[in-house]
Every structure is written in structure tokens, then in C-alpha cells.
Design a protein around this motif. Structure first.
Motif, mmCIF file in Angstrom:
data_model
loop_
_atom_site.group_PDB
_atom_site.id
_atom_site.type_symbol
_atom_site.label_atom_id
_atom_site.label_comp_id
_atom_site.label_asym_id
_atom_site.label_seq_id
_atom_site.Cartn_x
_atom_site.Cartn_y
_atom_site.Cartn_z
ATOM 1 N N ALA A 9 -7.291 1.893 -8.539
ATOM 2 C CA ALA A 9 -6.503 2.207 -7.396
ATOM 3 C C ALA A 9 -5.157 2.004 -7.715
ATOM 4 O O ALA A 9 -4.443 2.633 -7.055
ATOM 5 N N LEU A 10 -4.578 0.918 -8.272
ATOM 6 C CA LEU A 10 -3.197 0.763 -8.503
ATOM 7 C C LEU A 10 -2.561 1.864 -9.395
ATOM 8 O O LEU A 10 -1.528 2.056 -8.978
ATOM 9 N N LEU A 11 -3.345 2.281 -10.532
ATOM 10 C CA LEU A 11 -2.627 3.235 -11.145
ATOM 11 C C LEU A 11 -2.599 4.320 -10.278
ATOM 12 O O LEU A 11 -1.707 5.404 -10.590
ATOM 13 N N LEU A 12 -3.681 4.805 -9.495
ATOM 14 C CA LEU A 12 -3.643 5.966 -8.586
ATOM 15 C C LEU A 12 -2.407 5.819 -7.606
ATOM 16 O O LEU A 12 -1.613 6.936 -7.343
ATOM 17 N N VAL A 13 -2.225 4.761 -7.121
ATOM 18 C CA VAL A 13 -1.069 4.478 -6.156
ATOM 19 C C VAL A 13 0.285 4.658 -6.829
ATOM 20 O O VAL A 13 1.194 5.320 -6.537
ATOM 21 N N ALA A 14 0.364 4.313 -8.067
ATOM 22 C CA ALA A 14 1.671 4.096 -8.889
ATOM 23 C C ALA A 14 1.668 5.831 -9.223
ATOM 24 O O ALA A 14 2.924 6.182 -9.253
ATOM 25 N N ALA A 39 -4.432 7.135 -1.213
ATOM 26 C CA ALA A 39 -4.646 6.138 -2.337
ATOM 27 C C ALA A 39 -4.313 4.873 -1.759
ATOM 28 O O ALA A 39 -5.115 3.690 -2.212
ATOM 29 N N LEU A 40 -3.410 4.470 -0.908
ATOM 30 C CA LEU A 40 -3.051 3.138 -0.565
ATOM 31 C C LEU A 40 -4.219 2.692 0.523
ATOM 32 O O LEU A 40 -4.819 1.416 0.284
ATOM 33 N N ALA A 41 -4.848 3.471 1.268
ATOM 34 C CA ALA A 41 -6.031 3.141 1.963
ATOM 35 C C ALA A 41 -7.248 3.050 1.147
ATOM 36 O O ALA A 41 -7.779 1.681 1.341
ATOM 37 N N LEU A 42 -7.323 3.468 0.096
ATOM 38 C CA LEU A 42 -8.388 3.177 -1.061
ATOM 39 C C LEU A 42 -8.165 1.947 -1.690
ATOM 40 O O LEU A 42 -8.974 1.088 -1.783
ATOM 41 N N LEU A 47 -9.690 -3.801 -1.868
ATOM 42 C CA LEU A 47 -9.138 -5.225 -1.927
ATOM 43 C C LEU A 47 -9.739 -5.867 -0.630
ATOM 44 O O LEU A 47 -9.314 -6.982 -0.130
ATOM 45 N N GLN A 48 -10.590 -5.233 -0.017
ATOM 46 C CA GLN A 48 -11.298 -5.665 1.298
ATOM 47 C C GLN A 48 -10.566 -6.077 2.407
ATOM 48 O O GLN A 48 -10.820 -7.097 3.003
ATOM 49 N N ALA A 49 -9.892 -5.148 2.759
ATOM 50 C CA ALA A 49 -9.106 -5.085 3.890
ATOM 51 C C ALA A 49 -9.236 -3.769 4.667
ATOM 52 O O ALA A 49 -8.345 -2.919 4.819
#
Length: 86
Positions: A9-14, A39-42, A47-49
Motif C-alpha cells: 500500500a505504501l509503495l502504491l501511494v508513493a 490508494a490512500l484509502a486502501l 492500517l485499520q482506520a
């Protein structure tokens, strides 16, 4: 397993954030910004938020790109009208 999902998920956001910065056309930037919002929503979901993820989906991937697209459209229309009158 959780660490792998967070890393992906972090790589996708980056990647999508980098694409949003590199893209030159405002219309394409708005579309990439919508993908970045998803991507941020994912990432927030991983991150369970979930409440933050839903807010991000509504604002970051729907509302903000829509406002940007409408603004670009209005600016381009004004430019076309100004070009015709001169």
C-alpha cells in the motif's frame, strides 16, 4: 502478512504521488489525484482506520478531483472565449 500489505500500500501511494507530481496536463493530474485518493484509502484500511478511509474516499478521490476538473474546464472556456473576441 500485515507488513506485506502495508508495504504494498505504501509503495502504491508513493508511485501514484510521484505520478501526480510528474504529470503535466491538469486533467491527467486530477485523474491521477483520484487514483492517489483511492490508494490512500486502501492504506488507511490496511492500517485499520476505516473512518479515515471513508473520508479519504469521499474527499480525496471524488470531491477534490471533481473540483479541479471543473476549474480547469472553466479556465479553458474563458481562454477560448477571450481568444474569439480578440
Amino acid at each position: 502478512m500485515d507488513d506485506a500489505l502495508i508495504t504494498v500500500a505504501l509503495l502504491l501511494v508513493a508511485a501514484t504521488a510521484t505520478a501526480a507530481v510528474v504529470t503535466r496536463d491538469p486533467v491527467h493530474q486530477a485523474l491521477v489525484l483520484a487514483v492517489l485518493g483511492v490508494a490512500l484509502a486502501l492504506l488507511f484500511t490496511v492500517l485499520q482506520a476505516p473512518d479515515v478511509a471513508l473520508s479519504q474516499l469521499a474527499v480525496g478521490s471524488a470531491l477534490t478531483p471533481l473540483l479541479l476538473l471543473l476549474s480547469v474546464r472553466k479556465v479553458r472556456r474563458r481562454r477560448q472565449r477571450k481568444g474569439r473576441t480578440e
